[in-house]
Design an enzyme around this catalytic site. Structure first.
Site, PDB file in Angstrom:
ATOM      1  N   TRP A 103       0.836  -1.207   0.000  1.00 13.19           N
ATOM      2  CA  TRP A 103       0.000   0.000   0.000  1.00 13.19           C
ATOM      3  C   TRP A 103       0.864   1.247   0.000  1.00 13.19           C
ATOM      4  O   TRP A 103       0.533   2.227  -0.673  1.00 13.19           O
ATOM      5  CB  TRP A 103      -0.972  -0.009   1.183  1.00 13.19           C
ATOM      6  CG  TRP A 103      -1.967  -1.122   1.097  1.00 13.19           C
ATOM      7  CD1 TRP A 103      -2.079  -2.194   1.929  1.00 13.19           C
ATOM      8  CD2 TRP A 103      -2.998  -1.294   0.103  1.00 13.19           C
ATOM      9  NE1 TRP A 103      -3.103  -3.018   1.520  1.00 13.19           N
ATOM     10  CE2 TRP A 103      -3.681  -2.495   0.408  1.00 13.19           C
ATOM     11  CE3 TRP A 103      -3.397  -0.553  -1.014  1.00 13.19           C
ATOM     12  CZ2 TRP A 103      -4.750  -2.966  -0.369  1.00 13.19           C
ATOM     13  CZ3 TRP A 103      -4.463  -1.019  -1.778  1.00 13.19           C
ATOM     14  CH2 TRP A 103      -5.120  -2.205  -1.461  1.00 13.19           C
ATOM     15  N   ASP A 173      -1.540   6.709   6.293  1.00 14.88           N
ATOM     16  CA  ASP A 173      -2.578   5.790   5.853  1.00 14.88           C
ATOM     17  C   ASP A 173      -2.784   4.816   7.009  1.00 14.88           C
ATOM     18  O   ASP A 173      -1.933   3.975   7.285  1.00 14.88           O
ATOM     19  CB  ASP A 173      -2.123   5.052   4.588  1.00 14.88           C
ATOM     20  CG  ASP A 173      -3.093   3.946   4.167  1.00 14.88           C
ATOM     21  OD1 ASP A 173      -4.141   3.786   4.822  1.00 14.88           O
ATOM     22  OD2 ASP A 173      -2.792   3.253   3.173  1.00 14.88           O
ATOM     23  N   LYS A 197     -12.027  -1.996   7.089  1.00 17.01           N
ATOM     24  CA  LYS A 197     -11.301  -2.912   7.971  1.00 17.01           C
ATOM     25  C   LYS A 197     -11.697  -2.729   9.430  1.00 17.01           C
ATOM     26  O   LYS A 197     -11.981  -3.688  10.114  1.00 17.01           O
ATOM     27  CB  LYS A 197      -9.805  -2.743   7.794  1.00 17.01           C
ATOM     28  CG  LYS A 197      -9.303  -3.457   6.551  1.00 17.01           C
ATOM     29  CD  LYS A 197      -8.512  -2.588   5.641  1.00 17.01           C
ATOM     30  CE  LYS A 197      -8.253  -3.297   4.316  1.00 17.01           C
ATOM     31  NZ  LYS A 197      -7.556  -2.432   3.380  1.00 17.01           N
TER      32      LYS A 197
HETATM   33  C1  LIG Z   1      -7.086  -1.900   2.285  1.00 19.35           C
HETATM   34  C2  LIG Z   1      -6.038  -0.851   2.320  1.00 19.35           C
HETATM   35  C3  LIG Z   1      -5.988   0.190   1.377  1.00 19.35           C
HETATM   36  C4  LIG Z   1      -6.938   0.270   0.211  1.00 19.35           C
HETATM   37  O1  LIG Z   1      -8.139   0.754   0.618  1.00 19.35           O
HETATM   38  P1  LIG Z   1      -9.325   1.074  -0.422  1.00 19.35           P
HETATM   39  O2  LIG Z   1     -10.346   1.691   0.483  1.00 19.35           O
HETATM   40  O3  LIG Z   1      -9.723  -0.236  -1.033  1.00 19.35           O
HETATM   41  O4  LIG Z   1      -8.806   2.008  -1.440  1.00 19.35           O
HETATM   42  C5  LIG Z   1      -5.010   1.139   1.513  1.00 19.35           C
HETATM   43  N1  LIG Z   1      -4.117   1.099   2.527  1.00 19.35           N
HETATM   44  C6  LIG Z   1      -4.137   0.111   3.438  1.00 19.35           C
HETATM   45  C7  LIG Z   1      -3.127   0.119   4.536  1.00 19.35           C
HETATM   46  C8  LIG Z   1      -5.088  -0.884   3.368  1.00 19.35           C
HETATM   47  O5  LIG Z   1      -5.102  -1.868   4.283  1.00 19.35           O
END
Ligand SMILES: *Cc1c(COP(=O)(O)O)cnc(C)c1O
Length: 362
Positions: A103, A173, A197
């Site tokens: 990511w 993030d 999540k």
């Molecule tokens: C799942 C995830 C993403 C992607 O998220 P989306 O909402 O599908 O764009 C980005 N960063 C991390 C750390 C993730 O676990």
């Protein structure tokens, strides 16, 4: 009611059962409203109360200071990979990115299309089995911001504490570990997280941004991509994902009932310890991917002695009511995602299964 299995999926992931129960009970008609939350106007008083209540609960839960905006956006964390540099990476300047997984790499790719990126550190040569230590960081004191991924969902690593970045704004993030432990928002200038999540069903992205960053956005940005639009309109410039925000509100209330971030943090640490202790005491049968100093409390990744045994492990676990344990192809093996809503009983069931599996196959 249909019986629920233990859902170890990495995302979209398990939601708290009381939240699903309440959403189900009120789906036909919100109490006193006579309409479903799926049907009401986003300009109605009812929804206004839902979105402001959700914001208020987030502010209380994470002690978000008044000089931060709490925004409910769309496009997932993936759109934030682009929106962050569009808004806060001025032309001619450079941003530092610390690369700790897939990511982070995607975030770098988007930022690189929009401006200059410095890779301040990367653990890719070690297949991202850890996050870097402070002395490894080649930070630029003039950088527009430093970007980190707080929890690396695929590799199962997590920052135990924030890197020291001096006066440079820290951007995170936090999609896969937001609100899983105490959080000092003031360490960050911007935090973003896709909801699916740890927060809500898919469809909403939470952004917490410090006010002073808002002045950086270029006037040429399309309206929807400008944080100022959403800050000014309180996330109601256009139709927001009403249902996902409603469920997020229920999840925030549930989190308060868990003892807030301190309470859930303790529970998460205990759940993760049960699994890591099992890995560490298996005499090498189960091999953890993450190094001990970087272990994630959200995604526990490990290998077995052979791919054939891994396949059998996943298949037999599924038969025993444990789903979603297959690891991501870039690590292989097993990944047990044990987010906030994942019950301790499911971790205990997995530990019992692992010991039994080793006894039969070790
Ligand atoms: C799942 C995830 C993403 C992607 O998220 P989306 O909402 O599908 O764009 C980005 N960063 C991390 C750390 C993730 O676990």
């Amino acid at each position: 009611m249909t019986e629920r299995i233990f859902n170890f999926a990495a995302g979209p992931a398990v939601l708290p059962e009381p939240v699903l129960g309440e959403a189900q009970r009120d789906l036909m008609a919100l109490p006193g409203i006579g309409m479903s939350v799926l049907e009401i106007s986003h300009r109605s008083k009812t929804f206004e109360a839902i979105i402001r209540g959700t914001e208020e609960d987030i502010r209380k839960l994470a002690r978000v200071p008044d000089n931060y905006q709490v925004l409910f956006l769309q496009g997932g964390a993936s759109l934030q990979f682009a929106m962050v540099p569009m808004n806060i990476l001025p032309a001619g300047s450079q941003a530092d990115y610390i690369v700790t997984g897939s990511w982070s790499k995607k975030a770098v790719k988007e930022a690189g299309k929009l401006g200059r990126v410095n890779i301040a550190a990367s653990t890719e040569s070690e297949n991202f089995c850890r996050v870097p230590q402070q002395p490894e960081l080649k930070l630029d004191p003039e950088a527009a911001y430093v970007h980190i991924t707080t929890n690396n969902t695929i590799f199962g690593t997590e920052w135990r504490r924030e890197p020291e970045v001096g006066r440079v704004p820290l951007v995170a993030d936090a999609s896969s570990d937001i609100f899983s432990r105490p959080l000092d928002v003031t360490r960050y200038a911007l935090i973003y997280a896709g909801a699916q999540k740890n927060l809500a069903p898919a469809g909403v992205t939470l952004v917490i941004i410090r006010d002073d960053l808002l002045s950086r956005s270029p006037k040429t940005l399309p309206t929807m991509l400008d944080y100022n639009t959403h800050a000014r309109e309180k996330s109601l410039y256009n139709t927001p994902p009403v249902f996902a925000i409603y469920v997020m509100g229920l999840v925030m209330k549930w989190l308060h009932g868990q003892g807030g971030l301190e309470g859930i943090g303790r529970k998460n640490a205990e759940k993760a310890k049960l699994l890591y202790d099992t890995l560490d005491s298996s005499g090498g049968f189960f091999r953890p991917h993450a190094r001990p100093d970087s272990r994630s409390n959200m995604n526990v990744t490990f290998r077995l002695p052979s791919e054939e045994l891994e396949k059998r492990f996943v298949a037999e676990a599924a038969k025993a009511g444990m789903d979603g344990l297959k690891g991501h192809r870039s690590v292989g093996g097993i990944r047990a995602s044990i987010y906030n809503a994942f019950p301790r009983a499911g971790v205990e069931a997995l530990v019992t299964f692992m010991k039994e599996f080793q006894r039969r196959n070790g």
